[in-house]
Design an enzyme around this catalytic site. Structure first.
Site, PDB file in Angstrom:
ATOM      1  N   CYS A  35      37.224  40.187  43.668  1.00 24.59           N
ATOM      2  CA  CYS A  35      37.296  41.013  42.471  1.00 24.59           C
ATOM      3  C   CYS A  35      38.492  41.962  42.512  1.00 24.59           C
ATOM      4  CB  CYS A  35      35.961  41.746  42.283  1.00 24.59           C
ATOM      5  SG  CYS A  35      35.646  42.279  40.592  1.00 24.59           S
ATOM      6  N   HIS A  36      38.277  43.274  42.584  1.00 27.12           N
ATOM      7  CA  HIS A  36      39.361  44.255  42.620  1.00 27.12           C
ATOM      8  C   HIS A  36      39.882  44.511  44.032  1.00 27.12           C
ATOM      9  CE1 HIS A  36      37.735  45.119  38.611  1.00 27.12           C
ATOM     10  NE2 HIS A  36      38.885  45.708  38.339  1.00 27.12           N
TER      11      HIS A  36
END
Length: 177
Positions: free
Chosen positions: A106-107
């Site tokens: 994800c991030h």
């Protein structure tokens, strides 16, 4: 094998910590929670507070030589806090320097952007990181899971919680299960 899970003190996407942790433990490996501070960390279910988890070691008191691999869970605030912590950035970078597997979801690749380890690498992430990854010299792709062996180590990345099954399988494959 001993696997470090590097997180900030809060903002961790809970499922991106707990699912890979469970996969690592179920495969017979030893997961350890490493954070920027000792004590407990606060996870989130998107924007809502989730559970807290006990830290095994503060990042300043350990190094990549103590582990066989690294997992970087996401959440927006988590990697954003890690990327401004010099010890956390150096810790993540050390896994690349030592040729050890790194998995980021994800991030989480924001921490890797800061560590300057993405040049020439192909990876995926949450779509909003595309420009950051490209500016850091990486090639961004929109795939469920991307395993990149075109560097000093194996880099496993995924986009979001829906990709966790494939992410965990690819990471365990990199560890030799």
């Amino acid at each position: 094998m001993k696997v470090a899970f590097l997180v900030a003190t809060e903002g961790i996407e809970q499922v991106e910590l707990t699912e890979p942790w469970k996969a690592v433990a179920d495969a017979g490996h030893t997961p350890e929670l490493v954070s920027t501070e000792s004590g407990r960390v606060q996870a989130y279910n998107h924007l809502d507070k989730g559970d807290t988890f006990p830290v095994d070691r503060a990042v300043a008191d350990t190094g990549p030589g103590d582990y066989d691999a690294l997992v970087l869970p996401g959440g927006v605030a988590n990697p954003d806090a890690l990327r401004v912590d010099e010890d956390a950035v150096a810790f993540a970078k050390g896994f690349f320097e030592q040729g050890k597997p790194v998995a980021a979801i994800c991030h989480a690749p924001w921490t890797l952007v800061e560590a300057d380890v993405l040049r020439g690498r192909t990876l995926t992430s949450w779509p909003s990181l595309r420009t950051d990854i490209t500016n850091a010299g990486g090639t961004w792709v929109d795939e469920q899971v991307k395993v990149c062996t075109g560097g000093p180590n194996t880099l496993i990345t995924s986009r979001k919680p829906d990709d966790l099954k494939a992410f965990c399988e690819a990471f365990l494959d990199a560890l030799g299960k």
